[in-house]
Design a protein around this motif. Structure first.
Motif, PDB file in Angstrom:
ATOM      1  N   ALA A  67       0.793  -1.087   0.186  1.00 27.96           N
ATOM      2  CA  ALA A  67      -0.010   0.068   0.114  1.00 27.96           C
ATOM      3  C   ALA A  67       0.747   1.237  -0.164  1.00 27.96           C
ATOM      4  CB  ALA A  67      -1.102  -0.021   1.309  1.00 27.96           C
ATOM      5  N   ALA A  68       2.050   1.280   0.899  1.00 27.62           N
ATOM      6  CA  ALA A  68       2.946   2.464   0.822  1.00 27.62           C
ATOM      7  C   ALA A  68       3.540   2.343  -0.383  1.00 27.62           C
ATOM      8  CB  ALA A  68       3.863   2.200   1.908  1.00 27.62           C
ATOM      9  N   CYS A  69       3.901   1.606  -1.267  1.00 29.70           N
ATOM     10  CA  CYS A  69       4.632   1.909  -2.552  1.00 29.70           C
ATOM     11  C   CYS A  69       3.524   2.609  -3.427  1.00 29.70           C
ATOM     12  CB  CYS A  69       4.785   0.397  -3.285  1.00 29.70           C
ATOM     13  SG  CYS A  69       6.330  -0.472  -2.146  1.00 29.70           S
ATOM     14  N   ILE A  70       2.116   1.949  -3.585  1.00 32.75           N
ATOM     15  CA  ILE A  70       1.479   2.555  -4.474  1.00 32.75           C
ATOM     16  C   ILE A  70       1.213   4.163  -4.120  1.00 32.75           C
ATOM     17  CG2 ILE A  70      -1.140   2.526  -5.250  1.00 32.75           C
ATOM     18  CD1 ILE A  70      -1.071  -0.558  -4.658  1.00 32.75           C
ATOM     19  N   LEU A  71       0.904   4.472  -2.818  1.00 35.23           N
ATOM     20  CA  LEU A  71       0.817   5.859  -2.552  1.00 35.23           C
ATOM     21  C   LEU A  71       2.016   6.561  -2.758  1.00 35.23           C
ATOM     22  CD1 LEU A  71      -0.999   5.383   0.893  1.00 35.23           C
ATOM     23  CD2 LEU A  71      -1.941   6.229  -1.042  1.00 35.23           C
ATOM     24  N   PHE A  72       3.240   6.031  -2.627  1.00 36.45           N
ATOM     25  CA  PHE A  72       4.504   6.698  -2.999  1.00 36.45           C
ATOM     26  C   PHE A  72       4.737   6.932  -4.262  1.00 36.45           C
ATOM     27  CE2 PHE A  72       9.191   6.758  -3.913  1.00 36.45           C
ATOM     28  CZ  PHE A  72       9.492   7.825  -3.229  1.00 36.45           C
ATOM     29  N   VAL A  73       4.280   5.979  -5.261  1.00 34.78           N
ATOM     30  CA  VAL A  73       4.395   6.317  -6.641  1.00 34.78           C
ATOM     31  C   VAL A  73       3.483   7.429  -7.214  1.00 34.78           C
ATOM     32  CG1 VAL A  73       3.532   5.276  -8.993  1.00 34.78           C
ATOM     33  CG2 VAL A  73       5.111   3.995  -7.427  1.00 34.78           C
ATOM     34  N   VAL A  74       2.108   7.369  -6.406  1.00 36.47           N
ATOM     35  CA  VAL A  74       1.178   8.641  -6.776  1.00 36.47           C
ATOM     36  C   VAL A  74       1.610   9.737  -6.354  1.00 36.47           C
ATOM     37  CG1 VAL A  74      -1.153   9.382  -6.336  1.00 36.47           C
ATOM     38  CG2 VAL A  74      -0.891   6.998  -6.653  1.00 36.47           C
ATOM     39  N   ALA A  75       2.360   9.742  -5.088  1.00 33.88           N
ATOM     40  CA  ALA A  75       2.930  11.064  -4.520  1.00 33.88           C
ATOM     41  C   ALA A  75       4.074  11.499  -5.430  1.00 33.88           C
ATOM     42  CB  ALA A  75       3.434  11.071  -3.342  1.00 33.88           C
ATOM     43  N   ASN A  76       4.639  10.817  -6.368  1.00 35.44           N
ATOM     44  CA  ASN A  76       5.821  11.234  -7.120  1.00 35.44           C
ATOM     45  C   ASN A  76       5.512  11.635  -8.344  1.00 35.44           C
ATOM     46  OD1 ASN A  76       8.469  11.476  -5.417  1.00 35.44           O
ATOM     47  ND2 ASN A  76       7.357   9.710  -4.504  1.00 35.44           N
ATOM     48  N   SER A  77       4.264  11.328  -8.883  1.00 30.64           N
ATOM     49  CA  SER A  77       3.946  11.259 -10.326  1.00 30.64           C
ATOM     50  C   SER A  77       2.753  12.005 -10.643  1.00 30.64           C
ATOM     51  CB  SER A  77       3.481   9.727 -10.894  1.00 30.64           C
ATOM     52  OG  SER A  77       2.609   9.156 -10.336  1.00 30.64           O
ATOM     53  N   ALA A  78       1.970  12.407  -9.619  1.00 30.29           N
ATOM     54  CA  ALA A  78       0.632  12.988  -9.941  1.00 30.29           C
ATOM     55  C   ALA A  78       0.925  14.576  -9.521  1.00 30.29           C
ATOM     56  CB  ALA A  78      -0.645  12.394  -9.295  1.00 30.29           C
ATOM     57  N   GLN A  79      -0.210  15.277  -9.596  1.00 27.15           N
ATOM     58  CA  GLN A  79      -0.003  16.747  -9.404  1.00 27.15           C
ATOM     59  C   GLN A  79      -0.087  17.012  -8.016  1.00 27.15           C
ATOM     60  OE1 GLN A  79      -3.182  18.703 -11.493  1.00 27.15           O
ATOM     61  NE2 GLN A  79      -2.292  18.508 -13.390  1.00 27.15           N
ATOM     62  N   LEU A  80       0.748  17.894  -7.242  1.00 26.66           N
ATOM     63  CA  LEU A  80       0.888  18.029  -5.859  1.00 26.66           C
ATOM     64  C   LEU A  80      -0.206  19.152  -5.420  1.00 26.66           C
ATOM     65  CD1 LEU A  80       2.599  17.260  -3.372  1.00 26.66           C
ATOM     66  CD2 LEU A  80       4.041  19.012  -3.938  1.00 26.66           C
ATOM     67  N   VAL A  81      -0.111  20.134  -6.170  1.00 30.24           N
ATOM     68  CA  VAL A  81      -1.104  21.366  -5.726  1.00 30.24           C
ATOM     69  C   VAL A  81      -1.285  21.862  -7.021  1.00 30.24           C
ATOM     70  CG1 VAL A  81      -0.403  22.035  -3.496  1.00 30.24           C
ATOM     71  CG2 VAL A  81       0.764  22.894  -5.333  1.00 30.24           C
ATOM     72  N   THR A  82      -2.307  22.882  -7.388  1.00 31.02           N
ATOM     73  CA  THR A  82      -2.812  23.570  -8.443  1.00 31.02           C
ATOM     74  C   THR A  82      -2.945  24.995  -7.905  1.00 31.02           C
ATOM     75  OG1 THR A  82      -3.574  21.801  -9.910  1.00 31.02           O
ATOM     76  CG2 THR A  82      -4.366  23.748 -10.599  1.00 31.02           C
ATOM     77  N   LEU A  83      -2.356  25.894  -8.621  1.00 29.62           N
ATOM     78  CA  LEU A  83      -2.725  27.457  -8.194  1.00 29.62           C
ATOM     79  C   LEU A  83      -3.382  28.023  -9.329  1.00 29.62           C
ATOM     80  CD1 LEU A  83       0.910  28.091  -6.633  1.00 29.62           C
ATOM     81  CD2 LEU A  83      -0.942  27.449  -5.661  1.00 29.62           C
ATOM     82  N   ASP A  84      -4.437  28.703  -8.999  1.00 28.04           N
ATOM     83  CA  ASP A  84      -5.116  29.443  -9.813  1.00 28.04           C
ATOM     84  C   ASP A  84      -4.988  30.992  -9.501  1.00 28.04           C
ATOM     85  OD1 ASP A  84      -6.810  30.872 -11.536  1.00 28.04           O
ATOM     86  OD2 ASP A  84      -8.549  29.622 -10.920  1.00 28.04           O
ATOM     87  N   LEU A  85      -4.199  31.633 -10.201  1.00 23.42           N
ATOM     88  CA  LEU A  85      -3.644  33.113 -10.058  1.00 23.42           C
ATOM     89  C   LEU A  85      -4.387  34.143 -10.817  1.00 23.42           C
ATOM     90  CD1 LEU A  85      -2.321  35.109  -8.095  1.00 23.42           C
ATOM     91  CD2 LEU A  85      -0.205  34.553  -9.539  1.00 23.42           C
ATOM     92  N   GLN A  86      -5.569  34.438 -10.433  1.00 18.24           N
ATOM     93  CA  GLN A  86      -6.283  35.606 -11.490  1.00 18.24           C
ATOM     94  C   GLN A  86      -6.350  34.913 -13.038  1.00 18.24           C
ATOM     95  OE1 GLN A  86      -4.197  39.309 -11.457  1.00 18.24           O
ATOM     96  NE2 GLN A  86      -4.872  39.557  -9.419  1.00 18.24           N
ATOM     97  N   GLY A  87      -6.671  33.628 -13.164  1.00 16.91           N
ATOM     98  CA  GLY A  87      -6.995  32.970 -14.086  1.00 16.91           C
ATOM     99  C   GLY A  87      -5.759  32.285 -14.849  1.00 16.91           C
ATOM    100  N   SER A  88      -4.625  32.553 -14.248  1.00 16.08           N
ATOM    101  CA  SER A  88      -3.369  31.667 -14.726  1.00 16.08           C
ATOM    102  C   SER A  88      -3.245  30.510 -13.810  1.00 16.08           C
ATOM    103  CB  SER A  88      -2.225  32.500 -14.470  1.00 16.08           C
ATOM    104  OG  SER A  88      -0.967  32.012 -14.958  1.00 16.08           O
ATOM    105  N   ILE A  89      -3.176  29.299 -14.458  1.00 20.23           N
ATOM    106  CA  ILE A  89      -3.169  27.993 -13.910  1.00 20.23           C
ATOM    107  C   ILE A  89      -1.963  27.435 -13.887  1.00 20.23           C
ATOM    108  CG2 ILE A  89      -4.252  25.724 -13.802  1.00 20.23           C
ATOM    109  CD1 ILE A  89      -6.286  28.131 -13.477  1.00 20.23           C
ATOM    110  N   HIS A  90      -1.321  27.101 -12.548  1.00 16.91           N
ATOM    111  CA  HIS A  90       0.082  26.588 -12.499  1.00 16.91           C
ATOM    112  C   HIS A  90      -0.204  25.305 -11.760  1.00 16.91           C
ATOM    113  CE1 HIS A  90       1.984  30.227 -14.009  1.00 16.91           C
ATOM    114  NE2 HIS A  90       1.066  30.781 -13.420  1.00 16.91           N
ATOM    115  N   THR A  91       0.363  24.212 -12.132  1.00 22.30           N
ATOM    116  CA  THR A  91       0.439  22.897 -11.629  1.00 22.30           C
ATOM    117  C   THR A  91       1.997  22.625 -11.128  1.00 22.30           C
ATOM    118  OG1 THR A  91       0.875  21.573 -13.612  1.00 22.30           O
ATOM    119  CG2 THR A  91      -1.615  21.948 -12.728  1.00 22.30           C
ATOM    120  N   CYS A  92       2.160  21.585 -10.123  1.00 23.43           N
ATOM    121  CA  CYS A  92       3.291  21.351  -9.761  1.00 23.43           C
ATOM    122  C   CYS A  92       3.425  20.078  -9.151  1.00 23.43           C
ATOM    123  CB  CYS A  92       3.832  22.361  -8.482  1.00 23.43           C
ATOM    124  SG  CYS A  92       5.425  21.850  -7.772  1.00 23.43           S
ATOM    125  N   THR A  93       4.318  19.297  -9.509  1.00 23.08           N
ATOM    126  CA  THR A  93       4.461  18.022  -8.864  1.00 23.08           C
ATOM    127  C   THR A  93       5.628  17.747  -7.867  1.00 23.08           C
ATOM    128  OG1 THR A  93       6.107  17.367 -10.507  1.00 23.08           O
ATOM    129  CG2 THR A  93       3.752  16.935 -10.896  1.00 23.08           C
TER     130      THR A  93
END
Length: 217
Positions: A67-93
Motif C-alpha cells: 500500500a505504501a509503494c502505491i501511494l509513493f508512486v502516486v505522490a511522485n507522479s501526480a499533481q501536488l497542488v494547482t494554483l489559480d492566480l487570476q485565471g493563470s493556472i499553474h500545477t506542480c509535482t
C-alpha cells in the motif's frame, strides 16, 4: 531457560543448545532456542528485550508495504497542488518542485527535499520489498545482511512528515493570494504517513532473522 509466547526471563545455561544472544544493555551472553518461537524474550539479568517476535509480522508488514509503494508512486507522479492566480493556472509535482528549487539557486534546499522526501523513502520501500516479498514466499533473497544493514542506516533519514508540514504551511500562506487546489499527490502523501508508520511498527527485524534461520536449515 524457559520460553513461551509471553514475556519471559531466560536463565543463562551454558549446556543449553541454541542461538547465543548478547544483551544490548548489560552485555550478558545467554542462549535461546528460537526456532519456531514467537513472543518477547528478555535478559535474565536486566530484563532488557533480547528478541521480540510475532508469527505474522512479515506478512503484515508486506501488506502495508505494498500500500505504501502505491501511494509513493502516486505522490511522485501526480499533481501536488494547482494554483489559480487570476485565471493563470499553474500545477506542480514533487519532482517538479525539486527542479524549481534548483533553478532558483536554492540547491541545498532542493537536495534536502530530494534526499529526505524522494530518494530515502523510495530506497527504504524498495529494499523492504526486495527483502520481504521472497521471505513471504519462503525464499531467501541474495545479500540479506547488506540489505538489513542499509535499512538500519537509512531509516532515520526519511522525513516525509516534515515535507508535508512545509507544504501545508505554504498552502496556507498562498491561499491569501491565489486559489490553491490540493492534487492527488498531496492526498497520497497524507495517506502515506499513517501507512508508513503502521508498516514500521509492524516491522520486526528479529522475525526476519528467525525466518531466514528456518529457511536455511
Amino acid at each position: 531457560m524457559s520460553l513461551d509466547s509471553t514475556t519471559v526471563s531466560p536463565q543463562p545455561n551454558p549446556s543449553c543448545r541454541g542461538q547465543l544472544l548478547a544483551c544490548p544493555e548489560c552485555d550478558l551472553l545467554q542462549r535461546a532456542q528460537l526456532s519456531a518461537w514467537h513472543g518477547t524474550l528478555r535478559c535474565a539479568r536486566c530484563s532488557a528485550v533480547l528478541v521480540r517476535s510475532r508469527h505474522d509480522s512479515i506478512e503484515h508488514t508486506l501488506a502495508l508495504l505494498v500500500a505504501a509503494c502505491i501511494l509513493f508512486v502516486v505522490a511522485n507522479s501526480a499533481q501536488l497542488v494547482t494554483l489559480d492566480l487570476q485565471g493563470s493556472i499553474h500545477t506542480c509535482t514533487l519532482p517538479g518542485a525539486v527542479q524549481a528549487l534548483w533553478q532558483q539557486k536554492r540547491e541545498l534546499v532542493a537536495l534536502m527535499v530530494l534526499v529526505t522526501a524522494i530518494l530515502v523513502p523510495g530506497g527504504l520501500l524498495a529494499l523492504m520489498l526486495y527483502l520481504l516479498l521472497p521471505l513471504a514466499r519462503n525464499q531467501v533473497p541474495p545479500g540479506v545482511k547488506l540489505v538489513m544493514r542499509l535499512l538500519h542506516h537509512i531509516r532515520p533519514w526519511g522525513m516525509i512528515e516534515v515535507l508535508l508540514l512545509g507544504i501545508l504551511v505554504a498552502v496556507v500562506k498562498l491561499s491569501g493570494h491565489a486559489t490553491v487546489l490540493p492534487g492527488p499527490a498531496l492526498w497520497a502523501l497524507a495517506g502515506l504517513l499513517p501507512i508508513t508508520a503502521g508498516m514500521l511498527t509492524a516491522w520486526r527485524p528479529d522475525d526476519v532473522w528467525l525466518r531466514l534461520g528456518e529457511l536455511q536449515k
